[in-house]
Design an enzyme around this catalytic site. Structure first.
Site, PDB file in Angstrom:
ATOM      1  N   LYS A  13       1.181 -16.983   7.562  1.00  0.00           N
ATOM      2  CA  LYS A  13       1.282 -18.248   6.605  1.00  0.00           C
ATOM      3  C   LYS A  13       1.193 -19.571   7.465  1.00  0.00           C
ATOM      4  O   LYS A  13       0.368 -20.340   7.212  1.00  0.00           O
ATOM      5  CB  LYS A  13       2.250 -18.159   5.435  1.00  0.00           C
ATOM      6  CG  LYS A  13       2.215 -18.757   4.326  1.00  0.00           C
ATOM      7  CD  LYS A  13       3.209 -18.652   3.352  1.00  0.00           C
ATOM      8  CE  LYS A  13       3.251 -17.252   2.637  1.00  0.00           C
ATOM      9  NZ  LYS A  13       4.440 -16.942   2.101  1.00  0.00           N
TER      10      LYS A  13
ATOM     11  N   ARG B  32       9.360 -20.983   2.316  1.00  0.00           N
ATOM     12  CA  ARG B  32       8.515 -20.122   2.315  1.00  0.00           C
ATOM     13  C   ARG B  32       8.624 -19.024   3.475  1.00  0.00           C
ATOM     14  O   ARG B  32       8.390 -19.787   4.513  1.00  0.00           O
ATOM     15  CB  ARG B  32       6.930 -20.197   2.180  1.00  0.00           C
ATOM     16  CG  ARG B  32       6.666 -21.271   1.108  1.00  0.00           C
ATOM     17  CD  ARG B  32       5.268 -21.902   1.083  1.00  0.00           C
ATOM     18  NE  ARG B  32       4.394 -21.032   0.427  1.00  0.00           N
ATOM     19  CZ  ARG B  32       3.021 -21.326   0.547  1.00  0.00           C
ATOM     20  NH1 ARG B  32       2.550 -22.350   1.195  1.00  0.00           N
ATOM     21  NH2 ARG B  32       2.247 -20.172   0.136  1.00  0.00           N
TER      22      ARG B  32
ATOM     23  N   MET C 124       9.353 -11.321   0.596  1.00  0.00           N
ATOM     24  CA  MET C 124      10.145 -12.332   0.941  1.00  0.00           C
ATOM     25  C   MET C 124      10.318 -13.536  -0.448  1.00  0.00           C
ATOM     26  O   MET C 124       9.195 -13.806  -0.714  1.00  0.00           O
ATOM     27  CB  MET C 124       9.959 -13.265   2.034  1.00  0.00           C
ATOM     28  CG  MET C 124       9.916 -11.996   3.351  1.00  0.00           C
ATOM     29  SD  MET C 124      11.190 -11.576   4.113  1.00  0.00           S
ATOM     30  CE  MET C 124      10.242 -10.997   5.795  1.00  0.00           C
TER      31      MET C 124
ATOM     32  N   ARG D 165      -5.427 -16.232   3.704  1.00  0.00           N
ATOM     33  CA  ARG D 165      -5.123 -14.856   4.372  1.00  0.00           C
ATOM     34  C   ARG D 165      -6.091 -14.289   4.406  1.00  0.00           C
ATOM     35  O   ARG D 165      -6.977 -14.121   3.560  1.00  0.00           O
ATOM     36  CB  ARG D 165      -3.911 -14.472   4.282  1.00  0.00           C
ATOM     37  CG  ARG D 165      -3.812 -13.849   2.777  1.00  0.00           C
ATOM     38  CD  ARG D 165      -2.381 -13.271   2.648  1.00  0.00           C
ATOM     39  NE  ARG D 165      -2.244 -12.862   1.065  1.00  0.00           N
ATOM     40  CZ  ARG D 165      -1.258 -12.781   0.435  1.00  0.00           C
ATOM     41  NH1 ARG D 165      -0.218 -13.027   1.154  1.00  0.00           N
ATOM     42  NH2 ARG D 165      -1.162 -12.485  -1.064  1.00  0.00           N
TER      43      ARG D 165
ATOM     44  N   HIS E  37       1.319  -8.833  -9.502  1.00  0.00           N
ATOM     45  CA  HIS E  37       1.827  -7.975  -8.349  1.00  0.00           C
ATOM     46  C   HIS E  37       1.324  -6.540  -8.305  1.00  0.00           C
ATOM     47  O   HIS E  37       0.850  -6.205  -7.017  1.00  0.00           O
ATOM     48  CB  HIS E  37       3.490  -8.135  -8.593  1.00  0.00           C
ATOM     49  CG  HIS E  37       4.038  -7.189  -7.376  1.00  0.00           C
ATOM     50  ND1 HIS E  37       4.410  -6.029  -7.708  1.00  0.00           N
ATOM     51  CD2 HIS E  37       4.456  -7.685  -6.279  1.00  0.00           C
ATOM     52  CE1 HIS E  37       5.142  -5.440  -6.594  1.00  0.00           C
ATOM     53  NE2 HIS E  37       5.225  -6.368  -5.709  1.00  0.00           N
TER      54      HIS E  37
ATOM     55  N   SER F 107     -10.731  25.148  23.538  1.00  0.00           N
ATOM     56  CA  SER F 107     -10.396  24.429  22.338  1.00  0.00           C
ATOM     57  C   SER F 107      -8.778  24.546  22.221  1.00  0.00           C
ATOM     58  O   SER F 107      -8.031  25.496  22.395  1.00  0.00           O
ATOM     59  CB  SER F 107     -10.916  25.168  20.994  1.00  0.00           C
ATOM     60  OG  SER F 107     -10.678  24.590  19.910  1.00  0.00           O
TER      61      SER F 107
ATOM     62  N   CYS G 257      -8.823  21.789  17.918  1.00  0.00           N
ATOM     63  CA  CYS G 257      -9.032  22.179  16.440  1.00  0.00           C
ATOM     64  C   CYS G 257      -7.526  22.006  15.580  1.00  0.00           C
ATOM     65  O   CYS G 257      -7.793  22.510  14.743  1.00  0.00           O
ATOM     66  CB  CYS G 257      -9.618  23.592  16.492  1.00  0.00           C
ATOM     67  SG  CYS G 257      -8.542  24.821  17.265  1.00  0.00           S
TER      68      CYS G 257
ATOM     69  N   TYR H  87     -15.482  16.969  21.781  1.00  0.00           N
ATOM     70  CA  TYR H  87     -15.422  16.988  20.388  1.00  0.00           C
ATOM     71  C   TYR H  87     -13.961  17.244  19.943  1.00  0.00           C
ATOM     72  O   TYR H  87     -13.080  17.735  20.411  1.00  0.00           O
ATOM     73  CB  TYR H  87     -16.457  18.146  19.697  1.00  0.00           C
ATOM     74  CG  TYR H  87     -15.873  19.547  19.739  1.00  0.00           C
ATOM     75  CD1 TYR H  87     -15.163  20.132  18.747  1.00  0.00           C
ATOM     76  CD2 TYR H  87     -16.219  20.038  20.880  1.00  0.00           C
ATOM     77  CE1 TYR H  87     -14.639  21.256  18.767  1.00  0.00           C
ATOM     78  CE2 TYR H  87     -15.838  21.615  20.936  1.00  0.00           C
ATOM     79  CZ  TYR H  87     -14.914  22.149  20.007  1.00  0.00           C
ATOM     80  OH  TYR H  87     -14.499  23.371  19.951  1.00  0.00           O
TER      81      TYR H  87
HETATM   82  P1  ADP Z   1       4.172 -15.071  -1.119  1.00  0.00           P
HETATM   83  O1  ADP Z   1       4.166 -14.886   0.415  1.00  0.00           O
HETATM   84  O2  ADP Z   1       4.965 -14.262  -1.840  1.00  0.00           O
HETATM   85  O3  ADP Z   1       2.756 -15.180  -1.524  1.00  0.00           O
HETATM   86  P2  ADP Z   1       4.529 -17.789  -0.973  1.00  0.00           P
HETATM   87  O4  ADP Z   1       5.083 -18.491   0.033  1.00  0.00           O
HETATM   88  O5  ADP Z   1       2.837 -18.061  -0.800  1.00  0.00           O
HETATM   89  O6  ADP Z   1       4.891 -16.285  -1.444  1.00  0.00           O
HETATM   90  O7  ADP Z   1       4.655 -18.717  -2.298  1.00  0.00           O
HETATM   91  C1  ADP Z   1       4.547 -18.130  -3.805  1.00  0.00           C
HETATM   92  C2  ADP Z   1       3.983 -19.290  -4.642  1.00  0.00           C
HETATM   93  O8  ADP Z   1       4.639 -20.386  -4.787  1.00  0.00           O
HETATM   94  C3  ADP Z   1       2.802 -19.657  -4.243  1.00  0.00           C
HETATM   95  O9  ADP Z   1       1.481 -18.901  -4.351  1.00  0.00           O
HETATM   96  C4  ADP Z   1       2.407 -21.332  -4.781  1.00  0.00           C
HETATM   97  O10 ADP Z   1       2.004 -20.924  -6.117  1.00  0.00           O
HETATM   98  C5  ADP Z   1       3.980 -21.462  -4.810  1.00  0.00           C
HETATM   99  N1  ADP Z   1       4.199 -22.524  -3.866  1.00  0.00           N
HETATM  100  C6  ADP Z   1       4.821 -22.360  -2.596  1.00  0.00           C
HETATM  101  N2  ADP Z   1       4.838 -23.440  -1.866  1.00  0.00           N
HETATM  102  C7  ADP Z   1       4.536 -24.347  -2.852  1.00  0.00           C
HETATM  103  C8  ADP Z   1       4.378 -25.719  -2.691  1.00  0.00           C
HETATM  104  N3  ADP Z   1       4.683 -26.559  -1.616  1.00  0.00           N
HETATM  105  N4  ADP Z   1       3.988 -26.521  -3.613  1.00  0.00           N
HETATM  106  C9  ADP Z   1       3.655 -25.778  -4.910  1.00  0.00           C
HETATM  107  N5  ADP Z   1       3.761 -24.516  -5.022  1.00  0.00           N
HETATM  108  C10 ADP Z   1       4.184 -23.931  -3.846  1.00  0.00           C
HETATM  109 MG    MG Z   2       1.650 -16.424  -1.536  1.00  0.00          MG
END
Ligand code: ADP
Ligand code: MG
Ligand code: MG
Length: 910
Positions: free
Chosen positions: A29, A100, A111, A373, A491, A799, A866, A886
């Protein structure tokens, strides 16, 4: 003055320290946020604390971490303040932050993220005035307390039904007020929630909610590090082979708000379809929403593109008027923002040259990107995206081959519902086709119970209102997943696609009652344990068990397979015992049969009687009489195999298992056998006792059978050679390879080879016709590997029977390993199950040595594998490097082996 290592990296419009190459240090990230800034994409500024600090946390604890990074964090927060023009902790116009996590490999939902950090009773008032929106301010505050209370302070549910204690409080208030939606709550209600939440925390945790923003920030940072070791993160790492030692980074980022009214929103998008791989920008968003609202699946999200929206409406059975008025696409609603988003996603996909999964927020008409990502996708999408990007000139052939995980091809080889059966099946509900596949199973409503049922050998469909990361283990064992709520990016949908598991999400008509353990739809109620079937490609839910049919190797999948042939060196054969198996193997691209287990032919139908008659015989004459009955049947089997494999080699192994496997061990069946054979029960019992061995695996089996009873080898050879001649007469190109099992000495091999050659010559003389064939051996006892040079002088091919070789080299039997192997694997005693993936450092050396010795004795000797390992990608890499000719695997693993072999060749070449 210092050459101290850098622990904190900032990103923003004016300065960015990191980039996409720094994933190990900044996590996926953080590295990608930095890269987006470098590409000129608008991202809220922030800082990333490196994964190395996580290791410091794990080893030395939080005080050491605080001491190490405090100054750097303060400096970096000042950077964010400057970029945003707000101060952290300023109660009149507070800078709010998100915290995050982000490890090297993406771990969706693993997380917990904390949003709106920095709020307290004073700051909430400041925010309300500044935003001119009191409701927004208090909603942000109650969300913050909820997330912080859960993730940092550890307020967890006390029962399975409670699920989320804060949500229980919200539900109680809604009930009291007589409203249904969160959005119906007034500002005063939200104020009351804040008080109640604080009270709940005080009562259950015994501490006050922290008011100091810096205390909140440090608490969150430490909680992220701590969460690296929470159960669900561990489960995910276990399922995905992510080392514990990698650690997570922490991102602290300025908040932007998607919940500031109707010109704000938040969403998730994919540059291509993660389910099918179609090159179509798609995704979902919610107006006036924050953070996880889209993923949580509690509101019905809207589609980003007009086309996606129309397709969705069709599936959800929403009329065009309804769609336009209630669920318009972003493209229709905010054309300007849509254009910016399209530009950003195109830029990102072209830059990364892979399908991207992006998160964004719109704050009062301004677009902010929050994440990008490589998108998780199904096996089918993996193949299609790789091949399409190849045709689009974005990647080359080698890269296309590398883009597909060999094991993911499994999903394309799974059976699909038989179209004829679908027509007759009763559709009971309809949802979003979140992850393709055909699944049939019994309904369960709780993830832990899914695990329990599966342990008892049942197939289950996990039915949930929506799923959450706690459900991960249950999801991974379920055959399919059905949720009542949530969109294509919920999810359940994202995780299921990552697992390649059939999933239908957002089946709105389904009502789940966790207490009653029922699911009702269209006036009918289904209980726990009832059977349903899911078609993850159409979103159809059917009553009962719908029959399936085999998949086919066509389109992009076929093209990818052709590409493997261009780069791989290893040949791929199949282990097949019947003409049907051989046919399947050939359509999947097998170039021959590496192992035909003749004993499997002994069990079919009436044959077992003749086999038992042979076993009961007192002398050679009796055995020969019984074997004569088997001869035509075996000959017929071999004819079928040769026909299917015309032009390709067919390796046939002589009888291998101990004879006791062919007789019944319980009295009831012994009685039946006595009756059928017309002998007294006592005789049967005595013979069964005779055959008893303390360790059959190391007993009277393999070539030891053929040496003590040469007439068996004779019969089998005669069946092979006669079948070969018969088929040759019909124009079939027969390439027979006769294989002697479990050889440990040269004399054993020579004794069997002599019987084989003599029998073949006799048949040739009778028929006045000849055919070429080879006589070789399995290398599956350690001694055979050790003396492979002398064996190689006699045998025309080797084999490697790596199953037996593994158990004999390791000194434990595959059938008994279940008692300790699982705990061994858990404790890291072995990295992988040695029966699943070859132990390269130990057993692998025996293979290597035998290869060298065999080649020295007989240049050009044909070498193959095999054992089960022939279908395992990591083992295939090893066999490639070892220089085998093979590998042979089960028919359904042939495509996987072809791809793994191509990747092995690419890896070795680079
Ligand atoms: P995950 O790894 O579970 O996707 P994220 O770190 O991406 O978690 O956070 C989940 C959500 O929180 C993001 O999809 C976003 O919508 C919201 N979020 C995270 N950081 C910010 C931010 N700085 N401003 C607004 N929304 C945020
Ligand atoms: Mg996310
Ligand atoms: Mg064996």
């Amino acid at each position: 003055m210092s050459n101290k290592t850098k622990n904190v990296y900032v990103f923003g419009a004016s300065r960015t320290d990191g980039d996409a190459t720094m994933k190990n240090l900044l996590g996926g990230k953080g590295a990608n946020l930095a890269e987006m800034c470098r590409l000129g994409i608008v991202v809220p500024p922030g800082l990333t604390i490196s994964t190395e600090v996580c290791t410091v946390y794990t080893e030395q604890g939080q005080d050491a971490v605080a001491k190490l990074i405090e100054a750097e964090v303060r400096e970096s927060v000042a950077f964010i303040e400057k970029e945003m023009g707000k101060k952290f902790g300023d109660s009149s116009d507070p800078l709010l932050l998100s915290v995050r996590s982000g490890s090297r490999a993406s771990m969706p939902g693993m997380m917990d993220t904390i949003l709106n950090l920095g709020l307290n009773d004073e700051a909430v008032a400041g925010l309300a005035i500044k935003a001119n929106n009191e409701r927004f301010a208090w909603d942000s505050y109650r969300r913050f307390i909820q997330m912080y209370g859960d993730v940092v302070m550890g307020l967890k549910p006390v029962s399975k039904e409670e699920h989320d204690p804060f949500e229980v409080v919200i539900d109680m208030l809604k009930e009291k007020k007589g409203v249904e939606l969160d959005t119906d709550l007034t500002t005063d209600d939200l104020k009351e929630l804040v008080q109640r939440f604080k009270g709940l925390i005080r009562a259950r945790i015994g501490r006050e909610f922290p008011t100091d923003p810096w205390e909140q920030l440090w608490g969150s940072v430490m909680a992220v590090f701590q969460s690296w070791n929470n159960d669900r993160a561990k489960v995910y790492r276990e399922l995905n082979d992510i080392p514990d030692a990698w650690g997570t980074a922490v991102n602290v980022q300025a908040m932007v708000f998607g919940n500031l009214g109707d010109n704000s929103g938040t969403g998730v998008a994919f540059t291509r379809d993660a389910g099918t791989g179609e090159d179509l920008f798609n995704g979902e968003f919610l107006i006036n929403a924050q953070g996880e609202d889209v993923v949580a699946g509690t509101r019905t999200p809207q589609q980003i593109t007009l086309e996606g929206s129309q397709r969705w409406a069709q599936l959800a059975m929403v009329s065009e008027e309804d769609r336009r008025s209630r669920f318009p696409s972003l493209e229709e609603l905010m054309p300007d923002i849509y254009r910016q988003l399209l530009e950003a996603e195109t830029k990102l996909e072209n830059h990364y040259k892979d399908m991207q999964d992006v998160e964004f927020t719109i704050q009062e008409g301004r677009l902010w990107m929050l994440q990008t990502r490589g998108g998780k996708r199904t096996g089918a999408a993996m193949v299609r995206i790789a091949m399409e990007m190849l045709r689009q000139g974005m990647i080359d052939e080698k890269e296309a081959l590398r883009r597909v995980g060999p094991d993911r091809l499994n999903e394309l080889l799974h059976p699909v519902f038989d179209p004829a059966a679908i027509k007759k099946a009763r559709s009971i509900a309809h949802g979003l086709p979140a992850s393709p596949g055909a699944a049939t199973g019994q309904i369960v409503f709780f993830a832990d119970e899914a695990e329990e049922w599966v342990r008892k050998g049942k197939a289950v469909i996990l039915v949930r209102q929506e799923t959450s990361p706690e459900d991960l283990r249950g999801m991974s064992v379920a055959t399919g997943i059905l949720t009542a709520r949530g969109g294509m990016t919920s999810h359940a949908a994202v995780v299921a696609r990552g697992m390649g598991k059939c999933c239908i999400s957002g089946a709105g008509a389904v009502r789940v009652d966790y207490h009653a353990r029922t699911m009702s739809v269209g006036g009918e109620t289904y209980k726990e344990g009832d059977w349903i079937s899911l078609d993850g490609s159409t979103g159809d839910v059917f009553e009962g068990q719908v029959p399936t049919k085999e998949a086919e190797l066509t389109g992009d999948f076929g093209a990818l397979m052709e590409l493997t042939d261009k780069y791989k060196r290893l040949g791929i054969r199949a282990n097949a015992d019947t003409p049907d198996d051989a046919k399947v193997a050939r359509t999947f691209g097998a170039k021959g049969i590496g192992l035909c287990r003749t004993e499997h032919m002994f069990f079919e139908g009436d044959r077992i009687k003749a086999v038992r008659e042979m076993i009961l015989s007192e002398d050679e004459t009796g055995r020969r009489k019984a074997l004569a009955k088997l001869l035509p049947m075996q000959r017929g089997d071999f004819e079928g195999l040769f026909r299917e494999m015309s032009g390709l080699a067919v390796t046939i192994r002589l009888l291998d298992p101990p004879l006791h496997e062919f007789v019944p061990h319980d009295e009831a069946n012994q009685k039946i056998m006595a009756h059928e054979m017309n002998v007294p029960l006592g005789v049967i019992k005595m013979r069964v006792d005779d055959l008893h061995e303390f360790n059959p695996m190391m007993g009277h089996r393999g070539c030891r059978l053929g040496i003590t009873y040469p007439e068996i080898t004779e019969m089998q050879t005669r069946a092979i050679i006669e079948a070969a001649l018969n088929m040759k007469a019909k124009g079939v190109d027969v390439k027979a390879e006769i294989m002697v099992p479990l050889v440990g000495t040269v004399r054993e091999f020579n004794a069997q080879a002599k019987v084989i050659r003599k029998t073949a010559d006799a048949v040739f003389a009778e028929r006045g016709e000849k055919i070429d064939y080879m006589v070789g051996t399995m290398i599956e006892t350690p001694r055979a590997a050790l003396i492979a040079d002398s064996i190689g002088q006699q045998a025309e091919f080797f084999s490697f029977g790596t199953n037996d070789l593994t158990q004999m080299a390791m000194g434990f039997s595959r059938d008994d390993a279940g008692k300790f192997l699982p705990s061994y694997l858990k404790d890291g005693m072995y990295e992988r199950d040695p029966f699943e993936s070859i132990d390269q450092k130990g057993v692998g050396l025996l293979v290597q040595m035998a290869v060298e010795k065999g080649r020295a004795a007989r240049p050009g000797i044909k070498l193959g594998v095999c054992g089960e390992h022939g279908g395992d990608p990591a083992s295939i890499g090893f066999f490639h490097r070892t220089g085998l000719d093979y590998v042979s695997c089960s028919p359904f693993r042939v495509p996987i082996a072809r791809l793994a072999a191509a990747q092995a060749a690419l890896d070795a070449g680079s």
